[in-house]
Design an enzyme around this catalytic site. Structure first.
Site: not given
Ligand SMILES: Cc1cn([C@H]2C[C@H](O)[C@@H](COP(=O)(O)OP(=O)(O)O[C@H]3O[C@H](C)C(=O)[C@H](O)[C@H]3O)O2)c(=O)[nH]c1=O
Length: 182
Positions: A62, A72, A132, A168
């Site tokens: 991402h 980060k 992070y 993803d």
């Molecule tokens: C990233 C983020 C997500 N959210 C909410 C949005 C979704 O409802 C839920 C899960 O989000 P997401 O599936 O995008 O989470 P990850 O797959 O862990 O995403 C992260 O994974 C990789 C490793 C990264 O480096 C990024 O910082 C980030 O994209 O959290 C928020 O409310 N705030 C945020 O800053």
């Protein structure tokens, strides 16, 4: 606090000083003054994030597009990850190259990932808690995702048939990718 060069410009492996005693340990997970003095980088973090994953999960690769790109500082407080980044900075000799390092509760290492990298990780243990710091607020409209197992990177994620978010699963291919990062 020890700073280890990675061979990628400003991508830094950070080994914190751990103070162990008969009770357990103490470490400073972030100290702005020491970070700036040792890295020479003037970064202001505005958001802290935490995720919990079972083993065999991949989150990534991402990034947020400019002007919402994020620096980060990532670490693991429980469990273990293979942390992976891909350099998307067109001006760098490491453009399109990946870097991977195991971050876990034992080594307590951190990785500083500057703007211009796609970031992700694979969880190597259950109950892996990933924390992070980000230098820019979450901007979902600016989010982008590169396919975690794109053949261009040939990354050994050390997991098989990992659990992925729907987002993803639909990451873009690197072939034909036009990076927004100089
Ligand atoms: C990233 C983020 C997500 N959210 C909410 C949005 C979704 O409802 C839920 C899960 O989000 P997401 O599936 O995008 O989470 P990850 O797959 O862990 O995403 C992260 O994974 C990789 C490793 C990264 O480096 C990024 O910082 C980030 O994209 O959290 C928020 O409310 N705030 C945020 O800053």
């Amino acid at each position: 606090m020890e700073i280890i060069e990675t061979g990628f410009n400003n991508l830094l492996l950070i080994k914190p000083q751990v103070f162990g005693d008969q009770r357990g340990y103490f470490l400073e997970s972030f100290n702005e003054k020491k970070f700036k003095a040792l890295t020479g980088l003037d970064v202001t973090f505005v958001q802290d994030n935490e995720s919990l994953s079972q083993a065999n999960v991949v989150r990534g690769l991402h990034y947020q597009n400019p002007p919402f790109a994020q620096d980060k500082l990532v670490r693991v407080v429980n469990g273990s990850v293979l942390d992976v980044v891909v350099d998307l900075r067109k001006s760098e000799p490491t453009y399109g190259k990946s870097y991977a390092v195991e971050l876990n509760e034992e080594n307590k290492w951190q990785l500083y990932v500057p703007k211009g990298f796609a970031h992700g990780f694979a969880t190597l243990q259950d109950d892996t808690r990933f924390l992070y710091k980000c230098s820019e607020f979450y901007a979902p409209e600016s989010e982008d995702c590169i396919l975690w197992n794109d053949p261009a990177f040939n990354i050994d994620w050390r997991v098989s048939s990992p659990i992925l978010s729907d987002k993803d699963k639909k990451g873009r291919n690197f072939e034909g990718f036009i990076s927004p990062f100089e």
